[in-house]
Design a protein around this motif. Structure first.
Motif, short mmCIF file in Angstrom:
data_model
loop_
_atom_site.label_atom_id
_atom_site.label_comp_id
_atom_site.label_asym_id
_atom_site.label_seq_id
_atom_site.Cartn_x
_atom_site.Cartn_y
_atom_site.Cartn_z
N SER A 17 41.16 -8.08 31.29
CA SER A 17 40.30 -9.71 31.57
C SER A 17 40.74 -9.95 32.00
N GLY A 40 31.15 -3.65 31.69
CA GLY A 40 31.36 -5.71 30.66
C GLY A 40 30.35 -5.97 30.64
N TYR A 43 28.45 -4.59 27.80
CA TYR A 43 28.59 -4.96 26.66
C TYR A 43 28.69 -6.69 26.03
N ARG A 44 28.39 -7.19 27.24
CA ARG A 44 28.31 -8.81 27.26
C ARG A 44 26.71 -8.58 26.40
N VAL A 108 33.20 -10.29 22.00
CA VAL A 108 32.94 -9.41 23.11
C VAL A 108 33.98 -8.47 22.58
N SER A 112 32.89 -4.75 21.04
CA SER A 112 32.99 -3.76 21.84
C SER A 112 34.16 -2.20 21.28
N GLY A 138 35.59 -1.47 34.87
CA GLY A 138 35.44 -2.32 33.42
C GLY A 138 36.53 -2.06 32.88
N ARG A 139 37.05 -0.63 30.91
CA ARG A 139 37.85 -0.35 30.94
C ARG A 139 38.31 0.26 31.02
N ASP A 140 37.61 1.01 30.52
CA ASP A 140 37.60 2.67 30.72
C ASP A 140 36.30 3.87 31.72
N ILE A 141 36.22 3.34 32.22
CA ILE A 141 35.32 3.62 33.00
C ILE A 141 36.29 5.21 33.71
N ASP A 193 41.40 -5.09 23.86
CA ASP A 193 40.77 -4.29 24.51
C ASP A 193 41.95 -2.73 24.75
N ARG A 196 42.05 -0.94 20.75
CA ARG A 196 41.20 -0.18 19.55
C ARG A 196 41.59 1.41 19.46
O1 DC Z 1 34.76 -6.84 31.67
P1 DC Z 1 34.67 -8.20 31.15
O2 DC Z 1 35.59 -9.39 30.76
O3 DC Z 1 32.77 -8.74 31.17
O4 DC Z 1 34.24 -7.49 29.72
C1 DC Z 1 33.85 -8.25 28.52
C2 DC Z 1 34.18 -7.23 26.98
O5 DC Z 1 33.35 -5.72 27.35
C3 DC Z 1 36.05 -6.82 27.27
O6 DC Z 1 37.22 -8.08 26.52
C4 DC Z 1 35.95 -5.57 26.51
C5 DC Z 1 34.49 -4.90 27.04
N1 DC Z 1 34.87 -4.12 27.83
C6 DC Z 1 34.38 -2.23 27.30
O7 DC Z 1 35.18 -2.24 25.82
N2 DC Z 1 34.46 -1.09 28.22
C7 DC Z 1 34.32 -2.03 29.71
N3 DC Z 1 34.12 -0.33 30.88
C8 DC Z 1 33.80 -2.43 29.95
C9 DC Z 1 34.05 -3.53 28.70
#
Ligand code: DC
Length: 235
Positions: A17, A40, A43-44, A108, A112, A138-141, A193, A196
């Motif tokens: 983040s 993100g 998910y928000r 969030v 998520s 993102g996180r898992d792209i 994040d 999980r």
């Molecule tokens: O990028 P961001 O901080 O706006 O994302 C908000 C939340 O969304 C982040 O805490 C985890 C989730 N997220 C996710 O699980 N997978 C993603 N590809 C993008 C965001």
């Protein structure tokens, strides 16, 4: 020299983040004239919907109600002329500002984590990416959404630096934020994040790390241009 195919590259930008992923991803999308998608924000938007519909109670989420909400939820990005940028729309209404509030940030990561939420978001994200020429952050792209992405960048920055950036961003928006609370929220989200069960945040084995703790956006762009040259991509 590898010439970008007609579709253009698929570029995944993942990281913790407030690492500056969206600033960097937007810049490289602009440079290459690609689509930019902020996963993100999706998910928000779902989290905002859950808050509005009152289906979160502490640590508990009403999964049945969530299922109904998800089936009817429509999230997309539309160009807003007044702000000259793409913004997030939920069921036809602009929610760009609301999804950035601390109220949404607080829940969030919890939303998520849920499998049915991720399934729906990943399907939409893959649709956006089907023609290539896209930068998605993102996180898992790079690990789940586009495991075959042409280029994967994993961004990191020290937690202190990230909290400082987020704090300044909130202050800039006139939000009366508390630095310690902002830092705690970032650390809590990092933990959820990365730990999980489904699609945790982790560096793809073939991702390239960019630590931007001490470098400016311009220096990040120079790094990126050098990377394209090293990889023999011609813009
Ligand atoms: O990028 P961001 O901080 O706006 O994302 C908000 C939340 O969304 C982040 O805490 C985890 C989730 N997220 C996710 O699980 N997978 C993603 N590809 C993008 C965001």
């Amino acid at each position: 020299m590898r010439i970008l195919n007609q579709k253009g590259l698929t570029i995944a930008v993942d990281g913790y983040s407030s690492c500056g992923k969206s600033t960097f991803a937007k810049e490289i999308a602009g440079k290459l004239n690609y689509k930019y998608i902020d996963s993100g924000a999706m998910y928000r938007a779902i989290t905002l919907l859950c808050i509005r519909k009152n289906i979160i109670s502490g640590e508990t989420i009403n999964k049945k109600a969530l299922e109904l909400l998800l089936s009817a939820a429509d999230i997309d990005f539309r160009f807003t002329e007044t702000r000259n940028r793409h913004e997030t729309f939920l069921n036809g209404k602009n929610v760009e500002d609301e999804i950035r509030t601390t109220g949404v940030s607080d829940y969030v990561s919890q939303i998520s984590e849920i499998g049915q939420v991720r399934e729906k978001m990943v399907n939409i994200q893959r649709r956006y990416g089907k023609d290539g020429g896209i930068v998605m952050d993102g996180r898992d792209i790079g690990t789940v959404v586009f495991p075959e992405a042409d280029l994967k960048i994993f961004m990191i920055a020290r937690a202190e630096v990230r909290a400082e950036r987020r704090y300044k961003e909130l202050q800039g928006k006139g939000v009366d934020a508390d630095f310690e609370a902002v830092k705690k929220n970032i650390e809590k989200r990092d933990y959820i994040d990365a730990n999980r069960k489904i699609s945790p945040l982790k560096k793809a084995t073939d991702a390239i790390v960019l630590d931007n703790s001490n470098i400016t956006v311009q220096e990040q762009m120079e790094w990126f241009e050098e990377l394209l040259r090293e990889l023999n991509y011609e813009n």
